[in-house]
Design an enzyme around this catalytic site. Sequence first.
Site, PDB file in Angstrom:
ATOM      1  N   LEU A  16       6.022  -5.254   4.356  1.00 45.50           N
ATOM      2  CA  LEU A  16       6.511  -6.624   4.273  1.00 45.50           C
ATOM      3  C   LEU A  16       5.248  -7.475   4.353  1.00 45.50           C
ATOM      4  O   LEU A  16       4.471  -7.315   5.300  1.00 45.50           O
ATOM      5  CB  LEU A  16       7.447  -6.900   5.452  1.00 45.50           C
ATOM      6  CG  LEU A  16       8.193  -8.221   5.527  1.00 45.50           C
ATOM      7  CD1 LEU A  16       9.317  -8.110   6.565  1.00 45.50           C
ATOM      8  CD2 LEU A  16       7.342  -9.416   5.835  1.00 45.50           C
ATOM      9  N   HIS A  69       4.662  -0.447 -12.007  1.00 41.42           N
ATOM     10  CA  HIS A  69       5.287  -0.790 -10.720  1.00 41.42           C
ATOM     11  C   HIS A  69       4.283  -1.026  -9.611  1.00 41.42           C
ATOM     12  O   HIS A  69       4.612  -1.595  -8.586  1.00 41.42           O
ATOM     13  CB  HIS A  69       6.275   0.293 -10.303  1.00 41.42           C
ATOM     14  CG  HIS A  69       5.662   1.435  -9.552  1.00 41.42           C
ATOM     15  ND1 HIS A  69       4.611   2.181 -10.041  1.00 41.42           N
ATOM     16  CD2 HIS A  69       5.949   1.955  -8.333  1.00 41.42           C
ATOM     17  CE1 HIS A  69       4.296   3.112  -9.159  1.00 41.42           C
ATOM     18  NE2 HIS A  69       5.078   3.004  -8.121  1.00 41.42           N
TER      19      HIS A  69
END
Lengths: 481, 141
Positions: free
Chosen positions: A203, A404
Amino acid sequence: MEKKRIDEFTWEIPPSAKAGMKVPARLIASEDILKNLDEGVIEQITNVACLPGIRKYAVCIPDGHRGYGFPIGGVAAFGLNDGVISPGGIGFDINCGVRLIRTNLTEDELKPKLKELIDTLFRLVPSGVGSTGFVKLTDKEFDNLMIEGVSWCYRNGYAWESDIDFTEQRGQIPGAKPQAVSAKARERGFDQIGTLGSGNHYLEIQKTSFDDECDKKTAEMMGIERENQITVMVHCGSRGFGHQIGTDYLQSFGQAMKRYGIHTNDRELACAPFDSPEGQAYYGAMACAANAAFANRQVITHRIREAFSRVFHKKPEDLEMRLIYDVAHNIAKIESHDTGKGYEKVIVHRKGATRAFGPGSPDLPEMYRAIGQPVLVGGSMQTGSYLLVGTKKSGEITFGSTLHGAGRTMSRAAAMKRIQGAALRSQMESQGILVRTASLKGLAEEAGFAYKNVEQVVNAVHKLGISLKVARFIPLANIKG
Amino acid sequence: MTPIRVIEDGASADFEFEAFAESLESLFIECGKAVFIAISELRLIESKIPVEFNLNADSLEDLLFGFLSELIYLKDTKKMLFSKFIVEISGNYSLYCKAIGEPIDRDKHQPKIDVKAATYHKLKIEINDSGYYRVRVILDL
């Protein structure tokens, strides 16, 4: 193996290169990337080209690296009637993906509160081995979550209505079958919703930046209006739930292959005809895991909004914390593509590859239909990430797919030998990046030098035109799982 | 001969190791230990609580894949790490295992990374001229 150059960034290995190849294999790479490409990638992508019912060609995207079964960065489409579905073409972490949340804060407004914010987030978003989430689910509610994905989160107060629109496939892969999910998978997954996991999952609080090739107008339409705007990026997947579903079907497909007379060059490419009871059961279970992963990232988003609200004493709505987009990069989906004989519905496998639909796609939310799909590319925790936009060209040459992430250049063990976790944390703090981690040893394994240069791989897809640069994100604080 | 050799191969994001042993049972035990070496350190995990399970498979490789997958499943559901294993293999690929470990304690075990799954990648159990069993395994992290 013999490679024929198709254009500046496309190389083709003909079916004559290996016995059993049904279509060519294509490598999308610059000369530099190709020079350093692991031979294992070529072995794996040509194995994929041998699978029954494959269409057009098997493709490997520029961040491709050796996985098992499919390479990471592998894309392949199979016919719905004569093709297969393969857990090895999706990966164990079903619907591992990335989401990006905007705010209206600037770096100057954030800086005095950054430490308090990252500590609050570290408390609210559990990470690391053995962590559990705050969402308590009954069996019935877990079934509903598997079927509904982000919509389940909305019904239960963990999502804004707009979050549904801004998640790939509206956060709900159709065809989920909870009855195709084993008791073991349920047991592994039921208490992990809202957790980050470990490894390369993170995160990150970031600030925006633009280089000369970034399209600022598109950025603005997506919600990135200026330099140094604060955003939050989340990278994680379906946790133990998806890992167990992958394991279960990899085991049972061994028998299915014998029944259907399918032989593969690698047991990790175990597969079943898509239109068979076994293939349909895996698709239904995979959809459950994909929807659980969308829900996992959504519940984490709910906690992120809560943390910002506590620290800045403002409602998340007043901080304009809209989801920009959520993409899946380990998944199989039914889509319509030009397979060389016109458009047909196929089951597209993307393993370490992101959907990158161009402007006009009816699958995009109205806000993005004129510009194309936001594509999120995570780099290392020291070097930053990118927002790109999908193009029509990706539909023509890569089944609507692009890269990605950066991809590793160094093993975890080698990274740990080169730097200790505490030293890396100090180094990152001196670079202006705060770090919180469940494991300092695990942190060392994710050092920036262990990854490819994200700029190089992003530039390759930008020049090729399968997705275009919109904005760059520089890390300010990172929670590493 | 070292029973477990961790392989540092190029740019792998995974945990690859080679195990050697004089018997199949010992080979499986070494592979079981490797799962928890990837996560923590065996010396930090006390063998206090036993968990037993039985498995059947169609081949030795399937049995090893099933054995490693079961340990990973128990790690997630019992929230335990294991350091000691008793393994019995009999008949047509049947296995009994008693895994002994303790509940995960982050301060004590300092886990560095989680193991998501075992893989079949190049999984082949071989026996060499000196009668030693050998296998190479990749765990997905």
